[in-house]
Design a protein around this motif. Structure first.
Motif, short mmCIF file in Angstrom:
data_model
loop_
_atom_site.label_atom_id
_atom_site.label_comp_id
_atom_site.label_asym_id
_atom_site.label_seq_id
_atom_site.Cartn_x
_atom_site.Cartn_y
_atom_site.Cartn_z
N PRO A 41 0.82 -1.23 0.00
CA PRO A 41 0.00 0.00 0.00
C PRO A 41 0.85 1.27 0.00
CG PRO A 41 -0.93 -1.61 1.51
CD PRO A 41 0.38 -2.18 1.05
N SER A 42 1.95 1.26 0.72
CA SER A 42 2.79 2.46 0.76
C SER A 42 3.45 2.73 -0.59
CB SER A 42 3.87 2.32 1.84
OG SER A 42 4.74 1.23 1.55
N GLU A 43 3.74 1.68 -1.34
CA GLU A 43 4.32 1.87 -2.68
C GLU A 43 3.29 2.45 -3.64
OE1 GLU A 43 7.74 -1.48 -3.32
OE2 GLU A 43 5.69 -2.22 -3.10
N VAL A 44 2.03 2.09 -3.49
CA VAL A 44 0.96 2.69 -4.30
C VAL A 44 0.92 4.19 -4.06
CG1 VAL A 44 -1.54 2.83 -4.63
CG2 VAL A 44 -0.43 0.59 -4.45
N THR A 45 0.90 4.56 -2.79
CA THR A 45 0.87 5.98 -2.44
C THR A 45 2.08 6.71 -3.00
OG1 THR A 45 -0.39 5.53 -0.41
CG2 THR A 45 0.86 7.60 -0.51
N GLN A 46 3.24 6.12 -2.83
CA GLN A 46 4.47 6.76 -3.32
C GLN A 46 4.46 6.92 -4.83
OE1 GLN A 46 8.06 4.76 -2.09
NE2 GLN A 46 9.40 6.06 -3.33
N ALA A 47 4.02 5.89 -5.56
CA ALA A 47 4.01 5.95 -7.03
C ALA A 47 3.09 7.05 -7.53
CB ALA A 47 3.58 4.60 -7.59
N LEU A 48 1.93 7.18 -6.94
CA LEU A 48 0.99 8.21 -7.38
C LEU A 48 1.52 9.61 -7.08
CD1 LEU A 48 -2.32 6.45 -6.29
CD2 LEU A 48 -1.65 7.00 -8.64
N HIS A 49 2.14 9.78 -5.93
CA HIS A 49 2.70 11.09 -5.59
C HIS A 49 3.89 11.43 -6.48
CE1 HIS A 49 0.37 12.60 -2.20
NE2 HIS A 49 0.24 11.35 -1.79
N GLU A 50 4.73 10.46 -6.77
CA GLU A 50 5.86 10.73 -7.65
C GLU A 50 5.40 11.13 -9.04
OE1 GLU A 50 8.34 7.29 -7.72
OE2 GLU A 50 9.20 7.66 -5.72
N ALA A 51 4.31 10.52 -9.50
CA ALA A 51 3.81 10.80 -10.84
C ALA A 51 3.11 12.15 -10.94
CB ALA A 51 2.87 9.68 -11.29
N TYR A 52 2.38 12.54 -9.88
CA TYR A 52 1.44 13.64 -10.06
C TYR A 52 1.58 14.83 -9.10
CZ TYR A 52 -0.82 10.17 -13.02
OH TYR A 52 -1.08 9.24 -14.00
N ASN A 53 2.52 14.79 -8.18
CA ASN A 53 2.64 15.92 -7.26
C ASN A 53 2.90 17.24 -7.98
OD1 ASN A 53 2.06 14.75 -4.83
ND2 ASN A 53 4.19 14.51 -4.16
N SER A 54 3.57 17.16 -9.12
CA SER A 54 3.91 18.39 -9.85
C SER A 54 2.92 18.71 -10.97
CB SER A 54 5.32 18.26 -10.45
OG SER A 54 5.37 17.20 -11.40
N GLN A 55 1.86 17.94 -11.07
CA GLN A 55 0.89 18.13 -12.16
C GLN A 55 -0.25 19.04 -11.70
OE1 GLN A 55 1.37 17.22 -15.22
NE2 GLN A 55 3.22 16.02 -14.81
N THR A 56 -0.46 20.11 -12.43
CA THR A 56 -1.42 21.14 -12.03
C THR A 56 -2.83 20.62 -11.85
OG1 THR A 56 -0.12 22.80 -13.22
CG2 THR A 56 -2.40 23.38 -12.69
N PHE A 57 -3.26 19.72 -12.74
CA PHE A 57 -4.68 19.37 -12.77
C PHE A 57 -5.00 17.98 -12.22
CE2 PHE A 57 -4.33 22.66 -16.10
CZ PHE A 57 -5.19 23.59 -15.52
N VAL A 58 -4.03 17.35 -11.57
CA VAL A 58 -4.29 16.09 -10.87
C VAL A 58 -4.26 16.37 -9.38
CG1 VAL A 58 -3.55 13.71 -10.46
CG2 VAL A 58 -3.23 14.74 -12.72
N ARG A 59 -5.38 16.09 -8.71
CA ARG A 59 -5.45 16.28 -7.27
C ARG A 59 -5.53 14.91 -6.60
NH1 ARG A 59 -9.99 21.07 -6.93
NH2 ARG A 59 -11.33 19.28 -7.41
#
Length: 347
Positions: free
Chosen positions: A261-279
C-alpha cells in the motif's frame, strides 16, 4: 503577448460549446473561426445566448471548409467532429499549415486494425497515425511530444479517468496487468447531442444503466495506453454506466496488488505531485463528481482491500472538461508555449 488565432470545427455540440467557452475566456487565444453546417451564417451568441456580451461572441458560424478556416488566419484548429469525419479535415488543415488538436477518436489508436475492429470502418488516414501524439499531458514525457506536435489526438473522457490512476502503478509493476476491472459512470452529455431516445430526459432521468457492453469503443485506447505502461499487452474488463446527471464521470478501478500500500501511495505522488490538474485525495478517500464538474481537475483517491488483495482506485472528472475540452486546451497551451493552467483556472 500576441494572441494565438484559433478555430473550432464542429462547434455546435456539447464539447464544441465547452471549447468555445474556454477559448472566449482564454487570455492568450483569439477565436477566429467557428464552423457548423447547421448554424452557418448565425452568430455565436444567437445560438448560445450564454455567451452574449463576451468579447468575440458576435463571431458568425461558417460552413466547415478547410480553405475558409485557413483564410480566417487560424493557426491552430480544434476538431470537435465525429470519428471518421475528423480525419478528412485534419488532413486538409495540416496540408494548409495549421496545427490540429482532434477531439475525435480518429488518431488515438496506433494500429489501424484496432481502429477498424472497434469503430467498424477502415481508418481514413493511416499515413498520419505515426505522427499523431496521444494528448494526455500528465503521462511521462508526453508534454514535450505534445508541444512539438502538428497533430494531437485528445483522449476520450472515460480513458482519462482510467489511464491516469493506473499508469504509475503499471509502470512500477505494483499491480497485475491482467486483473484490471473498471466500472465508470457518466453524465448524459457524454453521449453528445443525439436524437437517440435512450438519452432523452424521460429515459435517462431517475435511472442508472450499463451500456455499450462488453466492448465500449474507448476500451481500445485504454488498453493501448495501459499496455505501453505495463510493457505487455493488457486486456481488461470495462463497464460504463449512464447516470441521470448532465456531466461528470466517476470511475472505480480494481486490480490485484503486487506491491505494498505504501508503494501505491508513493508511485501516485511521484507521478502527479507536480501536475497542475491532478489532485491526489490520499489513501482511503473516494472521488466525488461535485468537486470536479466545471473544472479541469481530475481527483484520484485509493484504498487497499486486504481481504481480497486488490487495490481500489477512485477518480472523478468533468467529461466535458478534463475529459474533453479542457484537456484539449492543455495541449493548446503546450503547443503555444504557455503555462499549462492558462485559461483553465477559475473557469
Amino acid at each position: 503577448m500576441q494572441k494565438i488565432k484559433t478555430a473550432v470545427v464542429g462547434a455546435s455540440g456539447y464539447t464544441g460549446m465547452e471549447l468555445l467557452r474556454l477559448l472566449l475566456m482564454h487570455p492568450y487565444a483569439e477565436l477566429n473561426c467557428v464552423t457548423s453546417r447547421q448554424y452557418a451564417g448565425q452568430a455565436l451568441d444567437a445560438i448560445f445566448p450564454r455567451f452574449a456580451q463576451m468579447p468575440g461572441s458576435d463571431l458568425q458560424f461558417t460552413a466547415p471548409d478547410a480553405q475558409t478556416i485557413k483564410e480566417s488566419g487560424a493557426e491552430i484548429a480544434f476538431l470537435a467532429l465525429p470519428h471518421g469525419v475528423a480525419a478528412e479535415y485534419a488532413s486538409a488543415l495540416l496540408e494548409l499549415g495549421l496545427k490540429v488538436i482532434d477531439l475525435s477518436a480518429d488518431f488515438r489508436l496506433n494500429d489501424p486494425a484496432v481502429y477498424e475492429e472497434f469503430y467498424g470502418t477502415p481508418h481514413p488516414a493511416t499515413e498520419l497515425l505515426t505522427e499523431a501524439v496521444y494528448g494526455m499531458p500528465e503521462l511521462q514525457g508526453r508534454s514535450k511530444e505534445i508541444a512539438d506536435a502538428r497533430l494531437v489526438a485528445s483522449p476520450g473522457c472515460y480513458p482519462t479517468s482510467i489511464i491516469l490512476p493506473l499508469v504509475p502503478l503499471l509502470e512500477k509493476g505494483l499491480i497485475d496487468p491482467q486483473s484490471i476491472v473498471t466500472c465508470s459512470m457518466s453524465g448524459v452529455s457524454g453521449a453528445g447531442k443525439t436524437s437517440n431516445t435512450l438519452f432523452s430526459y424521460c429515459e435517462a432521468n431517475e435511472s442508472v444503466r450499463a451500456y455499450s457492453v462488453p466492448k465500449h469503443r474507448h476500451l481500445s485506447e485504454i488498453e493501448q495506453e495501459l499496455s505501453i505502461a505495463a510493457g505487455e499487452k493488457v486486456t481488461m474488463s470495462f463497464t460504463p454506466h449512464l447516470v441521470p446527471a448532465h456531466n461528470g464521470i466517476c470511475t472505480t478501478t480494481s486490480a490485484m496488488l503486487k506491491g505494498s500500500p505504501s508503494e501505491v501511495t508513493q508511485a501516485l505522488h511521484e507521478a502527479y505531485n507536480s501536475q497542475t490538474f491532478v489532485r491526489l485525495l490520499g489513501k482511503g478517500n473516494a472521488a466525488d463528481t461535485k468537486n470536479v464538474t466545471r473544472t479541469n481537475f481530475i481527483d484520484i483517491g485509493w484504498a487497499v482491500d486486504e481481504r481480497t488483495g486488490r487495490v481500489l482506485l477512485f477518480s472523478s472528472e468533468d467529461n466535458l472538461g478534463k475529459g474533453a475540452a479542457g484537456q484539449a486546451i492543455q495541449s493548446f497551451n503546450l503547443i503555444a508555449g504557455l503555462a499549462p493552467q492558462s485559461g483553465l483556472q477559475n473557469v
